[in-house]
Design a protein around this motif. Sequence first.
Motif, PDB file in Angstrom:
ATOM      1  N   THR A  88       5.808  10.463  -0.640  1.00  0.00           N
ATOM      2  CA  THR A  88       5.822   9.267  -0.150  1.00  0.00           C
ATOM      3  C   THR A  88       6.750   8.268  -0.122  1.00  0.00           C
ATOM      4  O   THR A  88       7.815   8.506  -0.854  1.00  0.00           O
ATOM      5  N   ALA A 131       0.879  10.347  -3.057  1.00  0.00           N
ATOM      6  CA  ALA A 131      -0.162  11.132  -2.002  1.00  0.00           C
ATOM      7  C   ALA A 131      -0.618  12.266  -2.613  1.00  0.00           C
ATOM      8  O   ALA A 131       0.201  13.331  -3.220  1.00  0.00           O
ATOM      9  N   VAL A 167       4.633   8.423   4.901  1.00  0.00           N
ATOM     10  CA  VAL A 167       4.083   9.796   4.315  1.00  0.00           C
ATOM     11  C   VAL A 167       4.709  10.936   4.983  1.00  0.00           C
ATOM     12  O   VAL A 167       4.806  11.030   6.171  1.00  0.00           O
ATOM     13  N   ALA A 180       4.592   3.546   2.607  1.00  0.00           N
ATOM     14  CA  ALA A 180       3.348   4.189   2.682  1.00  0.00           C
ATOM     15  C   ALA A 180       2.390   2.749   2.544  1.00  0.00           C
ATOM     16  O   ALA A 180       2.393   2.103   1.576  1.00  0.00           O
ATOM     17  N   ALA A 233       2.248  16.425   0.066  1.00  0.00           N
ATOM     18  CA  ALA A 233       2.915  15.361   0.836  1.00  0.00           C
ATOM     19  C   ALA A 233       3.679  14.448  -0.315  1.00  0.00           C
ATOM     20  O   ALA A 233       3.478  14.701  -1.617  1.00  0.00           O
ATOM     21  N   VAL A 293      -3.689   8.559  -0.147  1.00  0.00           N
ATOM     22  CA  VAL A 293      -2.568   7.541  -0.674  1.00  0.00           C
ATOM     23  C   VAL A 293      -2.649   6.395  -1.208  1.00  0.00           C
ATOM     24  O   VAL A 293      -3.551   5.651  -0.657  1.00  0.00           O
TER      25      VAL A 293
END
Length: 463
Positions: free
Chosen positions: A85, A73, A251, A89, A83, A268
């Motif tokens: 993941t 991410a 996420v 995700a 962020a 992402v």
Amino acid sequence: MAITSAGIGSGLDINSIVTQLVAAERVPIDNLAAKSKSFNAKITALGQLQSGLSSLQSAVRNLTPTGLNKITATSSNTTLLSATTSGAAKSGTYAIEVIERALPHKLGTKAVASATDKFSVPNAEDPSTPIKTGTLSITINGVESVNLGAGEHSLQDIANAINATGTNLSGRIINNGSGYRLAISTLNTGAANKISITGTGALASLTYSPTADPSSQDTEQLQAPKDAKLSIEGMPVTRASNTISDAIDGVTLNLLNAAPGTQVNLVVAEDTGSAKNAVKAFVDAYNSLHTTLGKLTAYNSDTKTGAVLNGDVAARQITTALRTELSTQVSSNSGVKTLSEIGVSFQRDGTIALNESKLEKALAADYKDVARLFTATDGYATRLNKKITDMLATDGVIQSRTEGLRKNIVDVDKQTQRLEARIAQTEIRLRAQFSMLDVTLANMQNTNTYLAGQLSSLQSSNQ
């Protein structure tokens, strides 16, 4: 007079003779020592193979689902949002606006001259005897966290009591220059985490209620508790924490700063860079092991000598097993089925080469298809990981061969000890025999000298 030095009587170099005879007896021991040295060299070489296999397995495990199915991410503004993941995700781009960060509730008591002096208030009934006792209760959203029973308490006592609870509260003494104040804060953020304080007696001045008129309370609110507010794809989201793991599947968002009206793009996507590096590391680890195997099993046709593991069954099994696994296609995958299709191919010298451009194209075309080539139940990484685990097991080819060689060394040591004992006895016997021979020859020489003298005397008298 007895002869005590070997060879004195006979003139023979008895020490040299015995030493040479014992040396001849030691030839089998020298042969056993050479065997033991050879066995130890093989064990060391097998250790090198074990290390190479372990390195290869580490590289292979980066190609299993845990290591290969990585989603990243990437935030367009890392000062506002970051962020992480998990495997759940899904690829996509999200427009996010951080409107407000979640905040804890913070209160500050009025200043006192000393943090350790006990609180007291005037006694209306007896002004000469102030009231020093009191009780204190601190609640968070109506749930009691701290309860100080009737007694004499200082600001420091209250701070210690708060920090000793292990609950969602923190108490710190601050000297602001005009006196000592107690800063009370919730450890958790969110609008629901509201602190209330109820004091009686000497501690009545510490009372605080979120709903009361601030001007009527000595304890003041330093920071109101707040929920985090953001929008994701234009939809409002509210949470009690700045770490939000249930808004986007797989996420976890970390709100770092608020900036209403500023859009952050969160991308992402599959981590193709890590996948490429993992494949490259696998190729390097395999080639390193192949080189080690080649050196340890080589044969020099000029000198007609083989390396330490030339012809060794363990080395041969490892080479064959790895080659077989890498040459067998992945039948369960609907797309690519062989390593050569993603740019990994065998060379004439037995190593494997990586065409990075071909791998990049395969990853860009269908990342998951390439991942399944390694992670499927019959994928290359799945099979290789199991095969290497079996090889490195206590009953695997490396340990079994090593234990066999160690037993051989023990047998050689026992044979050597028996021969050493026998040779020691042989040397004692030889020295005893030659000493006896030395004495016998000496006596014979003395007799010969005596007889020669007697004959000489007889000849003289006859004349």
